[in-house]
Design a protein around this motif. Structure first.
Motif, PDB file in Angstrom:
ATOM      1  N   UNK A  75      -0.407   5.402   0.915  1.00 51.22           N
ATOM      2  CA  UNK A  75       0.200   6.365   1.831  1.00 51.22           C
ATOM      3  C   UNK A  75       0.827   7.529   1.073  1.00 51.22           C
ATOM      4  N   UNK A  76       1.295   7.260  -0.131  1.00 52.21           N
ATOM      5  CA  UNK A  76       1.856   8.321  -0.967  1.00 52.21           C
ATOM      6  C   UNK A  76       0.770   9.312  -1.391  1.00 52.21           C
ATOM      7  N   UNK A  77      -0.288   8.815  -1.989  1.00 55.90           N
ATOM      8  CA  UNK A  77      -1.337   9.713  -2.493  1.00 55.90           C
ATOM      9  C   UNK A  77      -2.255  10.216  -1.379  1.00 55.90           C
ATOM     10  N   UNK A  78      -2.491   9.396  -0.367  1.00 52.68           N
ATOM     11  CA  UNK A  78      -3.343   9.831   0.734  1.00 52.68           C
ATOM     12  C   UNK A  78      -2.771  11.018   1.475  1.00 52.68           C
ATOM     13  N   UNK A  79      -1.458  11.060   1.596  1.00 55.23           N
ATOM     14  CA  UNK A  79      -0.810  12.187   2.265  1.00 55.23           C
ATOM     15  C   UNK A  79      -0.626  13.371   1.326  1.00 55.23           C
ATOM     16  N   UNK A  80      -0.206  13.100   0.107  1.00 56.60           N
ATOM     17  CA  UNK A  80       0.174  14.169  -0.813  1.00 56.60           C
ATOM     18  C   UNK A  80      -1.015  14.971  -1.319  1.00 56.60           C
ATOM     19  N   UNK A  81      -2.117  14.327  -1.633  1.00 61.52           N
ATOM     20  CA  UNK A  81      -3.265  15.036  -2.195  1.00 61.52           C
ATOM     21  C   UNK A  81      -3.809  16.096  -1.239  1.00 61.52           C
TER      22      UNK A  81
ATOM     23  N   UNK B  26       0.811  -1.222   0.000  1.00 61.21           N
ATOM     24  CA  UNK B  26       0.000   0.000   0.000  1.00 61.21           C
ATOM     25  C   UNK B  26       0.844   1.273   0.000  1.00 61.21           C
ATOM     26  N   UNK B  27       1.987   1.198  -0.647  1.00 62.51           N
ATOM     27  CA  UNK B  27       2.814   2.387  -0.831  1.00 62.51           C
ATOM     28  C   UNK B  27       2.035   3.461  -1.579  1.00 62.51           C
ATOM     29  N   UNK B  28       1.276   3.060  -2.587  1.00 65.32           N
ATOM     30  CA  UNK B  28       0.513   4.023  -3.393  1.00 65.32           C
ATOM     31  C   UNK B  28      -0.519   4.767  -2.538  1.00 65.32           C
TER      32      UNK B  28
ATOM     33  N   UNK C 155      -0.501  11.745  -8.625  1.00 67.12           N
ATOM     34  CA  UNK C 155      -0.689  10.419  -9.213  1.00 67.12           C
ATOM     35  C   UNK C 155       0.537   9.989 -10.005  1.00 67.12           C
ATOM     36  N   UNK C 156       1.188  10.955 -10.635  1.00 69.85           N
ATOM     37  CA  UNK C 156       2.347  10.639 -11.473  1.00 69.85           C
ATOM     38  C   UNK C 156       3.609  10.344 -10.661  1.00 69.85           C
ATOM     39  N   UNK C 157       3.688  10.864  -9.432  1.00 70.51           N
ATOM     40  CA  UNK C 157       4.937  10.656  -8.687  1.00 70.51           C
ATOM     41  C   UNK C 157       5.009   9.275  -8.046  1.00 70.51           C
ATOM     42  N   UNK C 158       3.868   8.562  -7.989  1.00 70.80           N
ATOM     43  CA  UNK C 158       3.853   7.248  -7.354  1.00 70.80           C
ATOM     44  C   UNK C 158       4.805   6.253  -8.024  1.00 70.80           C
ATOM     45  N   UNK C 159       4.819   6.128  -9.351  1.00 71.51           N
ATOM     46  CA  UNK C 159       5.790   5.201  -9.959  1.00 71.51           C
ATOM     47  C   UNK C 159       7.233   5.555  -9.637  1.00 71.51           C
ATOM     48  N   UNK C 160       7.524   6.845  -9.489  1.00 73.57           N
ATOM     49  CA  UNK C 160       8.895   7.253  -9.169  1.00 73.57           C
ATOM     50  C   UNK C 160       9.259   6.855  -7.738  1.00 73.57           C
ATOM     51  N   UNK C 161       8.274   6.868  -6.838  1.00 70.05           N
ATOM     52  CA  UNK C 161       8.534   6.431  -5.474  1.00 70.05           C
ATOM     53  C   UNK C 161       8.783   4.928  -5.433  1.00 70.05           C
TER      54      UNK C 161
END
Length: 238
Positions: A170-176, A166-168, A216-222
């Motif tokens: 925590x990444x998007x849940x915090x960033x948005x 669930x990296x995606x 949404x786009x930064x998730x693959x980079x993470x």
């Protein structure tokens, strides 16, 4: 119809995010710190430029500043909350230092033959308001981003019993949410009374739309950064 602005904005997403990953691959967390300094200062200069793209007026700097969220999420994921907050602290210190340095230039009396000082003054005379607004927004939204990232991480680990998955989320849940805080706080403080209200609303709407896309786009980079860390564990020691 000329789509140059739209093309450059779209291309800047993989370029800026990719640059952060290159800095990380070459220098480890030191590279992430360095990129944070670069993007926060450069974004605060770039944001003074108003462009028309995708049918709306917007300031630049949104994509570049978005890479700072990727930086803190990368630090949270690979180095922990303490190092992520240190990344934010470095960004704050860099902003304060640049404000003081840029304003010190105006203490000098230009030579009679000087042709550059008026242009420098025109660009940086608005720097204090822009950068102080950005500094306040940066502190609030980035500290929220770090807190929210680990809050989501704790929740998913307890809920699903897996620390890595669930990296995606925590990444998007915090960033948005953090980016919404940033775009409202910064633009209202920096540009209220500078642009007409209709333009300011356009900047807010388009600015957050860009942030949604970049989130949404930064998730693959993470995911790529985590993959690099797994393949090259020495990166976690730099």
């Amino acid at each position: 119809m000329n789509f140059l602005n739209e093309i450059i904005l779209l291309l800047s997403i993989p370029v800026f995010f990719g640059a952060l990953i290159v800095f990380f691959r070459l220098f480890g967390k030191t590279g992430v710190y360095a990129w944070t300094v670069i993007c926060t200062i450069a974004a605060n200069i770039e944001v003074m430029i108003l462009v028309h793209a995708f049918g709306m007026d917007t300031t630049l700097g949104n994509v570049l500043f978005a890479s700072s969220f990727l930086a803190t999420d990368l630090m949270s994921e690979l180095y922990g909350k303490k190092e992520a907050n240190k990344c934010v602290a470095i960004g704050i210190a860099a902003n304060i230092a640049f404000i003081l340095i840029s304003q010190s230039w105006f203490l000098y009396i230009p030579a009679a033959e000087d042709t550059i000082a008026p242009s420098i003054r025109a660009v940086f005379s608005n720097t204090p308001r822009v950068m102080l607004s950005s500094l306040f927004a940066y502190v609030v939204c980035e500290l929220h981003d770090v807190w929210a990232y680990h809050a989501w991480w704790s929740w998913t680990e307890k809920r699903f019993g897996n620390k890595k998955s669930y990296l995606w989320l925590r990444n998007n849940g915090s960033t948005l949410v953090s980016q919404l805080i940033n775009v409202v706080v910064f633009n209202v403080l920096a540009f209220f009374g500078v642009f007409p209200n209709s333009v300011l609303v356009s900047i807010l709407i388009f600015g957050y739309a860009i942030f949604v896309v970049t989130s949404l786009c930064d998730t693959p980079f993470l995911y790529l950064a985590r993959h690099l860390a797994e393949r090259h564990p020495e990166l976690l020691e730099k």
